[in-house]
Design an enzyme around this catalytic site. Structure first.
Site, PDB file in Angstrom:
ATOM      1  N   GLY A  72       0.817  -1.212   0.000  1.00 15.48           N
ATOM      2  CA  GLY A  72       0.000   0.000   0.000  1.00 15.48           C
ATOM      3  C   GLY A  72       0.843   1.251   0.000  1.00 15.48           C
ATOM      4  O   GLY A  72       2.035   1.222  -0.317  1.00 15.48           O
ATOM      5  N   CYS A  73       0.228   2.350   0.378  1.00 17.27           N
ATOM      6  CA  CYS A  73       0.917   3.646   0.386  1.00 17.27           C
ATOM      7  C   CYS A  73       2.212   3.564   1.188  1.00 17.27           C
ATOM      8  O   CYS A  73       2.226   3.110   2.336  1.00 17.27           O
ATOM      9  CB  CYS A  73       0.000   4.708   0.982  1.00 17.27           C
ATOM     10  SG  CYS A  73       0.790   6.309   1.197  1.00 17.27           S
ATOM     11  N   PHE A  74       3.298   4.018   0.591  1.00 16.47           N
ATOM     12  CA  PHE A  74       4.592   3.899   1.278  1.00 16.47           C
ATOM     13  C   PHE A  74       4.716   4.813   2.481  1.00 16.47           C
ATOM     14  O   PHE A  74       5.583   4.606   3.318  1.00 16.47           O
ATOM     15  CB  PHE A  74       5.775   4.090   0.327  1.00 16.47           C
ATOM     16  CG  PHE A  74       5.656   5.180  -0.702  1.00 16.47           C
ATOM     17  CD1 PHE A  74       5.067   6.396  -0.439  1.00 16.47           C
ATOM     18  CD2 PHE A  74       6.164   4.973  -1.987  1.00 16.47           C
ATOM     19  CE1 PHE A  74       4.994   7.401  -1.394  1.00 16.47           C
ATOM     20  CE2 PHE A  74       6.085   5.959  -2.959  1.00 16.47           C
ATOM     21  CZ  PHE A  74       5.499   7.183  -2.663  1.00 16.47           C
TER      22      PHE A  74
END
Length: 215
Positions: free
Chosen positions: A49-51
């Protein structure tokens, strides 16, 4: 991540409803196999997912010396946020973790990854973000890491550790650092609506679930 760096109060209010304290560490067993400790710092590359959220969690793990947000699995020429966001480049948002194996092992990092850093049962999405760039993927840096990752996925699957099948893939691909404004985003923008809604609960869950590993 869905929002620009400056979000409205209405967006913040909408996303926070029912979200606070929603994250909990999933109690999963430790891996039966691990990468032997070796001198010097080692590297792990994980996508989930979003880093921003991955960075937030792993930056607080004892033994981790540096976390870099970036893109893994695609080509160098398209490893930019604008291009990756088209969901056509083959990249996954990922973090490169530099860690001291004398303090934290590769398998321990994987336990944090599966337990609290993301939901490994979601396919091509995490939370509000969807598309293959948000997939769950491990990018081993050595054959030993690949073997440990595959064995751990098999172990968790056999133990029925999650209510749905694990969607995490073990992939090959280079890592490319993301733009400077994405680095240390959690630390630099603690009140950003996305951080408050989706990433602060992850960090809280990590600290509660892994108190001896948290710094």
């Amino acid at each position: 991540m869905l929002w620009p760096l400056v979000a409205t109060a209405s967006l913040a209010s909408a996303v926070l409803i029912g979200r606070a304290d929603a994250e909990r560490a999933v109690p999963i067993p430790a891996a039966r196999t691990d990468v032997p400790a070796a001198p010097g710092l080692q590297t792990a590359v994980l996508a989930g997912g979003c880093f921003w959220g991955m960075d937030a969690v792993f930056s607080h793990v004892k033994g981790v010396r540096a976390v870099t947000s970036g893109y893994a699995g695609g080509r160098a020429g398209t490893a930019t946020y604008d291009q990756v966001s088209t969901e056509t480049t083959g990249h996954a948002e990922a973090v490169q973790i530099r860690y001291d194996p004398r303090q934290v092992s590769y398998a321990t990092l994987l336990r944090v990854y599966f337990s609290v850093a993301h939901d490994p049962t979601q396919v091509d999405r995490q939370g509000p973000d969807s598309g293959p760039s948000y997939r769950s993927a491990i990018f081993p840096q050595t054959p030993q890491q690949a073997a440990v990752a595959r064995a751990y996925i098999a172990q968790l699957t056999a133990a029925k550790a999650f209510p749905r099948p694990i969607a995490t893939h073990v992939e090959q691909g280079r890592f490319y650092p993301a733009e400077a404004y994405h680095q240390d985003f959690f630390a630099k923008h603690p009140t950003h609506p996305y951080i408050v809604a989706w990433d602060k609960p992850k960090l809280a869950a990590f600290r509660a679930g892994f108190p001896t590993l948290s710094r």
